[in-house]
Design a protein around this motif. Structure first.
Motif, PDB file in Angstrom:
ATOM      1  N   ASN A 162      17.094   4.902  -8.692  1.00  0.00           N
ATOM      2  CA  ASN A 162      18.472   5.149  -8.279  1.00  0.00           C
ATOM      3  C   ASN A 162      19.411   4.139  -8.919  1.00  0.00           C
ATOM      4  OD1 ASN A 162      18.836   6.896  -5.190  1.00  0.00           O
ATOM      5  ND2 ASN A 162      17.054   6.952  -6.506  1.00  0.00           N
ATOM      6  N   ASP A 163      18.830   3.100  -9.501  1.00  0.00           N
ATOM      7  CA  ASP A 163      19.581   2.142 -10.320  1.00  0.00           C
ATOM      8  C   ASP A 163      19.607   2.665 -11.755  1.00  0.00           C
ATOM      9  OD1 ASP A 163      19.971  -0.047 -12.220  1.00  0.00           O
ATOM     10  OD2 ASP A 163      19.796  -1.398 -10.505  1.00  0.00           O
ATOM     11  N   ARG A 164      20.786   2.917 -12.274  1.00  0.00           N
ATOM     12  CA  ARG A 164      20.937   3.518 -13.604  1.00  0.00           C
ATOM     13  C   ARG A 164      20.215   2.712 -14.673  1.00  0.00           C
ATOM     14  NH1 ARG A 164      24.659   2.399 -17.557  1.00  0.00           N
ATOM     15  NH2 ARG A 164      25.045   4.063 -19.098  1.00  0.00           N
ATOM     16  N   ASN A 165      20.342   1.413 -14.636  1.00  0.00           N
ATOM     17  CA  ASN A 165      19.721   0.573 -15.666  1.00  0.00           C
ATOM     18  C   ASN A 165      18.195   0.606 -15.589  1.00  0.00           C
ATOM     19  OD1 ASN A 165      22.167  -0.286 -16.814  1.00  0.00           O
ATOM     20  ND2 ASN A 165      22.399  -1.898 -15.279  1.00  0.00           N
ATOM     21  N   LYS A 166      17.673   0.683 -14.372  1.00  0.00           N
ATOM     22  CA  LYS A 166      16.218   0.766 -14.227  1.00  0.00           C
ATOM     23  C   LYS A 166      15.703   2.113 -14.705  1.00  0.00           C
ATOM     24  CE  LYS A 166      15.760  -2.711 -10.602  1.00  0.00           C
ATOM     25  NZ  LYS A 166      15.382  -3.006  -9.196  1.00  0.00           N
ATOM     26  N   ALA A 167      16.508   3.159 -14.535  1.00  0.00           N
ATOM     27  CA  ALA A 167      16.121   4.476 -15.055  1.00  0.00           C
ATOM     28  C   ALA A 167      16.097   4.462 -16.581  1.00  0.00           C
ATOM     29  CB  ALA A 167      17.089   5.543 -14.549  1.00  0.00           C
ATOM     30  N   ILE A 168      17.074   3.784 -17.180  1.00  0.00           N
ATOM     31  CA  ILE A 168      17.092   3.657 -18.641  1.00  0.00           C
ATOM     32  C   ILE A 168      15.849   2.902 -19.115  1.00  0.00           C
ATOM     33  CG2 ILE A 168      18.290   2.569 -20.581  1.00  0.00           C
ATOM     34  CD1 ILE A 168      20.931   3.162 -19.080  1.00  0.00           C
ATOM     35  N   THR A 169      15.505   1.826 -18.412  1.00  0.00           N
ATOM     36  CA  THR A 169      14.310   1.057 -18.775  1.00  0.00           C
ATOM     37  C   THR A 169      13.056   1.902 -18.626  1.00  0.00           C
ATOM     38  OG1 THR A 169      15.365  -1.027 -18.125  1.00  0.00           O
ATOM     39  CG2 THR A 169      12.960  -0.999 -18.227  1.00  0.00           C
ATOM     40  N   TRP A 170      12.966   2.705 -17.547  1.00  0.00           N
ATOM     41  CA  TRP A 170      11.804   3.560 -17.323  1.00  0.00           C
ATOM     42  C   TRP A 170      11.649   4.567 -18.455  1.00  0.00           C
ATOM     43  CZ3 TRP A 170      10.117   8.508 -16.828  1.00  0.00           C
ATOM     44  CH2 TRP A 170       8.890   8.724 -16.169  1.00  0.00           C
ATOM     45  N   VAL A 171      12.736   5.192 -18.838  1.00  0.00           N
ATOM     46  CA  VAL A 171      12.687   6.171 -19.935  1.00  0.00           C
ATOM     47  C   VAL A 171      12.330   5.486 -21.247  1.00  0.00           C
ATOM     48  CG1 VAL A 171      14.102   7.738 -21.333  1.00  0.00           C
ATOM     49  CG2 VAL A 171      14.209   7.845 -18.835  1.00  0.00           C
ATOM     50  N   THR A 172      12.875   4.309 -21.475  1.00  0.00           N
ATOM     51  CA  THR A 172      12.561   3.577 -22.705  1.00  0.00           C
ATOM     52  C   THR A 172      11.079   3.215 -22.765  1.00  0.00           C
ATOM     53  OG1 THR A 172      14.792   2.648 -22.804  1.00  0.00           O
ATOM     54  CG2 THR A 172      13.079   1.512 -24.063  1.00  0.00           C
ATOM     55  N   ASN A 182       8.481   4.453 -21.063  1.00  0.00           N
ATOM     56  CA  ASN A 182       7.471   5.491 -20.864  1.00  0.00           C
ATOM     57  C   ASN A 182       7.688   6.764 -21.675  1.00  0.00           C
ATOM     58  OD1 ASN A 182       6.096   3.962 -18.739  1.00  0.00           O
ATOM     59  ND2 ASN A 182       7.935   4.376 -17.540  1.00  0.00           N
ATOM     60  N   VAL A 183       8.850   6.885 -22.318  1.00  0.00           N
ATOM     61  CA  VAL A 183       9.127   8.066 -23.134  1.00  0.00           C
ATOM     62  C   VAL A 183       9.527   7.674 -24.555  1.00  0.00           C
ATOM     63  CG1 VAL A 183      10.477  10.195 -23.334  1.00  0.00           C
ATOM     64  CG2 VAL A 183       9.825   9.359 -21.062  1.00  0.00           C
ATOM     65  N   LEU A 184      10.570   6.880 -24.668  1.00  0.00           N
ATOM     66  CA  LEU A 184      11.053   6.496 -26.008  1.00  0.00           C
ATOM     67  C   LEU A 184       9.993   5.757 -26.808  1.00  0.00           C
ATOM     68  CD1 LEU A 184      14.732   5.346 -25.417  1.00  0.00           C
ATOM     69  CD2 LEU A 184      13.948   7.399 -26.573  1.00  0.00           C
ATOM     70  N   ASN A 185       9.196   4.960 -26.148  1.00  0.00           N
ATOM     71  CA  ASN A 185       8.155   4.204 -26.859  1.00  0.00           C
ATOM     72  C   ASN A 185       6.997   5.085 -27.312  1.00  0.00           C
ATOM     73  OD1 ASN A 185       9.563   1.836 -26.637  1.00  0.00           O
ATOM     74  ND2 ASN A 185       8.384   1.028 -24.918  1.00  0.00           N
ATOM     75  N   TYR A 186       7.043   6.365 -26.939  1.00  0.00           N
ATOM     76  CA  TYR A 186       5.976   7.307 -27.308  1.00  0.00           C
ATOM     77  C   TYR A 186       6.599   8.577 -27.908  1.00  0.00           C
ATOM     78  CZ  TYR A 186       3.327   4.202 -24.260  1.00  0.00           C
ATOM     79  OH  TYR A 186       2.753   3.095 -23.685  1.00  0.00           O
ATOM     80  N   ARG A 187       7.399   8.378 -28.938  1.00  0.00           N
ATOM     81  CA  ARG A 187       8.116   9.511 -29.537  1.00  0.00           C
ATOM     82  C   ARG A 187       7.171  10.528 -30.165  1.00  0.00           C
ATOM     83  NH1 ARG A 187      13.596   9.663 -30.210  1.00  0.00           N
ATOM     84  NH2 ARG A 187      14.767   7.833 -29.566  1.00  0.00           N
ATOM     85  N   ASP A 188       5.944  10.139 -30.463  1.00  0.00           N
ATOM     86  CA  ASP A 188       4.993  11.085 -31.040  1.00  0.00           C
ATOM     87  C   ASP A 188       4.113  11.740 -29.966  1.00  0.00           C
ATOM     88  OD1 ASP A 188       3.891   8.609 -30.567  1.00  0.00           O
ATOM     89  OD2 ASP A 188       2.706   8.526 -32.408  1.00  0.00           O
ATOM     90  N   VAL A 189       4.560  11.652 -28.707  1.00  0.00           N
ATOM     91  CA  VAL A 189       3.946  12.403 -27.605  1.00  0.00           C
ATOM     92  C   VAL A 189       4.878  13.558 -27.260  1.00  0.00           C
ATOM     93  CG1 VAL A 189       3.267  12.341 -25.164  1.00  0.00           C
ATOM     94  CG2 VAL A 189       2.689  10.434 -26.675  1.00  0.00           C
ATOM     95  N   LYS A 190       4.318  14.733 -27.003  1.00  0.00           N
ATOM     96  CA  LYS A 190       5.118  15.929 -26.719  1.00  0.00           C
ATOM     97  C   LYS A 190       5.429  16.031 -25.223  1.00  0.00           C
ATOM     98  CE  LYS A 190       3.840  18.941 -30.565  1.00  0.00           C
ATOM     99  NZ  LYS A 190       3.341  20.291 -30.933  1.00  0.00           N
ATOM    100  N   PHE A 191       6.453  15.316 -24.782  1.00  0.00           N
ATOM    101  CA  PHE A 191       6.882  15.407 -23.391  1.00  0.00           C
ATOM    102  C   PHE A 191       7.569  16.756 -23.159  1.00  0.00           C
ATOM    103  CE2 PHE A 191       6.757  10.878 -24.320  1.00  0.00           C
ATOM    104  CZ  PHE A 191       6.084  10.376 -23.210  1.00  0.00           C
ATOM    105  N   ARG A 192       7.138  17.456 -22.127  1.00  0.00           N
ATOM    106  CA  ARG A 192       7.727  18.758 -21.801  1.00  0.00           C
ATOM    107  C   ARG A 192       8.683  18.642 -20.606  1.00  0.00           C
ATOM    108  NH1 ARG A 192       7.017  23.955 -23.246  1.00  0.00           N
ATOM    109  NH2 ARG A 192       7.200  25.621 -21.697  1.00  0.00           N
ATOM    110  N   TYR A 193       8.165  18.074 -19.523  1.00  0.00           N
ATOM    111  CA  TYR A 193       8.984  17.871 -18.326  1.00  0.00           C
ATOM    112  C   TYR A 193       8.741  16.472 -17.776  1.00  0.00           C
ATOM    113  CZ  TYR A 193       8.425  23.002 -18.341  1.00  0.00           C
ATOM    114  OH  TYR A 193       8.352  24.323 -18.704  1.00  0.00           O
ATOM    115  N   ILE A 194       9.756  15.945 -17.105  1.00  0.00           N
ATOM    116  CA  ILE A 194       9.597  14.777 -16.246  1.00  0.00           C
ATOM    117  C   ILE A 194       9.723  15.269 -14.816  1.00  0.00           C
ATOM    118  CG2 ILE A 194      10.414  12.480 -15.644  1.00  0.00           C
ATOM    119  CD1 ILE A 194       9.423  12.666 -18.533  1.00  0.00           C
ATOM    120  N   SER A 195       8.672  15.107 -14.028  1.00  0.00           N
ATOM    121  CA  SER A 195       8.714  15.490 -12.621  1.00  0.00           C
ATOM    122  C   SER A 195       9.085  14.259 -11.801  1.00  0.00           C
ATOM    123  CB  SER A 195       7.358  16.033 -12.160  1.00  0.00           C
ATOM    124  OG  SER A 195       7.406  16.347 -10.782  1.00  0.00           O
TER     125      SER A 195
END
Length: 338
Positions: free
Chosen positions: A85-95, A97-110
């Motif tokens: 619910n903290d915007r900055n922590k959400a950015i860090t989470w995406v960075t 767990n997602v951005l650091n794995y750009r060669d992974v095919k993420f379909r959905y975030i649940s």
């Protein structure tokens, strides 16, 4: 004329193959022993399983998925919802767990799994789900990853009524929670994720008498609902979810079945034979183009639960026996084609 026929043939093949769905498998890790994450990914690939769901970011799993064609549902665990619910922590989470794995095919975030105002174990997370969804969505958009859709995994326990399917409706005190989520999904072109288990509906309470209705083996309709004929429980539950969300403006929102399975041990109908029958018939049903009586003519994106039996799961014995592969031998428990 010949050219027109050729083009028509190409178009038919295009629509057939793009509508056909690969059946995914959920990968839980509450078991011991289990193969390494790399060995599990290899097992997915060797068996033609091209979709996976994991219930929390796992570095070893994400690294093993790099460069593969496996599409991924990645969960934000319920325990992490408040922090996002903290915007900055959400950015860090995406960075992280997602951005650091750009060669992974993420379909959905649940963002959360089976959060329910009426469940004492999850009601404390209710107010955190939608703000976390928004923050994760905004972080993905800012990173240029608009193709990754953000949703949350619901379940049939949110429905006050599911019979008949057209009368499906959410509990009154669920509406204020799920209604804004449905609006968010519609605004962002995201699907609703729903965990649908005919097994639990069958065993109740109350227990249903017709096992064939739950296992897709009934050959005649069980009942008629506004001219729609229902011969299996999966369709009835799916359409009840669809009716409930449609009442809140979600008639155009696709439902992805993010979990469905049948245990092979622990209760009288939890047998290897019944589980094998359920998984085999479920795969055939959702990969076909029959759809459901309320949503005909389409395949249904579905994820089997689960890859392995998980002997460290708490609660009922049946919870430990949903696997479709043996974790030691890595062989299929059932003759399934994914």
């Amino acid at each position: 004329m010949a050219l027109n026929l050729l083009l028509l043939g190409i178009l038919i093949k295009f629509f057939v193959f793009t509508d056909a769905q690969s059946v995914g498998v959920c990968y839980g890790e509450f078991g011991n022993p289990l193969p390494s994450q790399q060995e599990v990914v290899n097992l997915y690939r060797a068996n033609g399983i091209t979709r996976m769901r994991i219930y929390a970011p796992n570095r070893a799993t994400l690294n093993a998925l790099r460069g593969t064609n496996i599409e991924l549902i990645l969960d934000v665990p319920n325990i992490d919802l408040e922090s996002l619910n903290d915007r900055n922590k959400a950015i860090t989470w995406v960075t992280d767990n997602v951005l650091n794995y750009r060669d992974v095919k993420f379909r959905y975030i649940s963002v959360g799994n089976e959060v329910d105002p009426n469940n004492p174990d999850t009601r404390r997370f209710v107010g955190f789900v939608l703000p976390a969804m928004r923050n994760v969505q905004n972080a993905l958009i800012a990173a240029g990853l608009n193709q990754i859709k953000v949703s949350t995994a619901t379940y049939t326990g949110l429905l006050a009524k599911s019979y008949k399917p057209s009368e499906g409706v959410f509990h009154d005190n669920v509406v204020s929670f799920i209604g804004p989520i449905i609006t968010f999904l519609g605004q962002n072109g995201s699907p609703m994720l729903a965990n649908i288990y005919p097994y639990f509906a069958h065993v109740g309470p109350p227990k249903l008498s017709d096992l064939s209705f739950a296992l897709f083996t009934r050959t005649t309709p069980a009942y008629d609902d506004q001219g729609r004929q229902y011969s299996n429980l999966f369709d009835a539950m799916y359409d009840a979810h669809y009716a409930a969300q449609s009442r809140l403006g979600g008639s155009d929102i696709e439902i992805v079945v993010s979990e469905s399975g049948w245990p092979s041990f622990g209760e009288d109908v939890a047998t290897v034979e019944n589980a094998g029958t359920y998984y085999k018939n479920l795969i055939s049903h959702v990969k076909g183009r029959t759809g459901t009586p309320a949503r005909p003519g389409r395949s249904i994106e579905t994820y089997l639960f689960a890859m392995f039996d998980e002997n460290q799961k708490p609660n009922k014995e049946t919870e430990r026996h949903f696997g479709v592969f043996n974790p030691v031998t890595r062989q299929k428990k059932y003759q399934l084609s994914f």
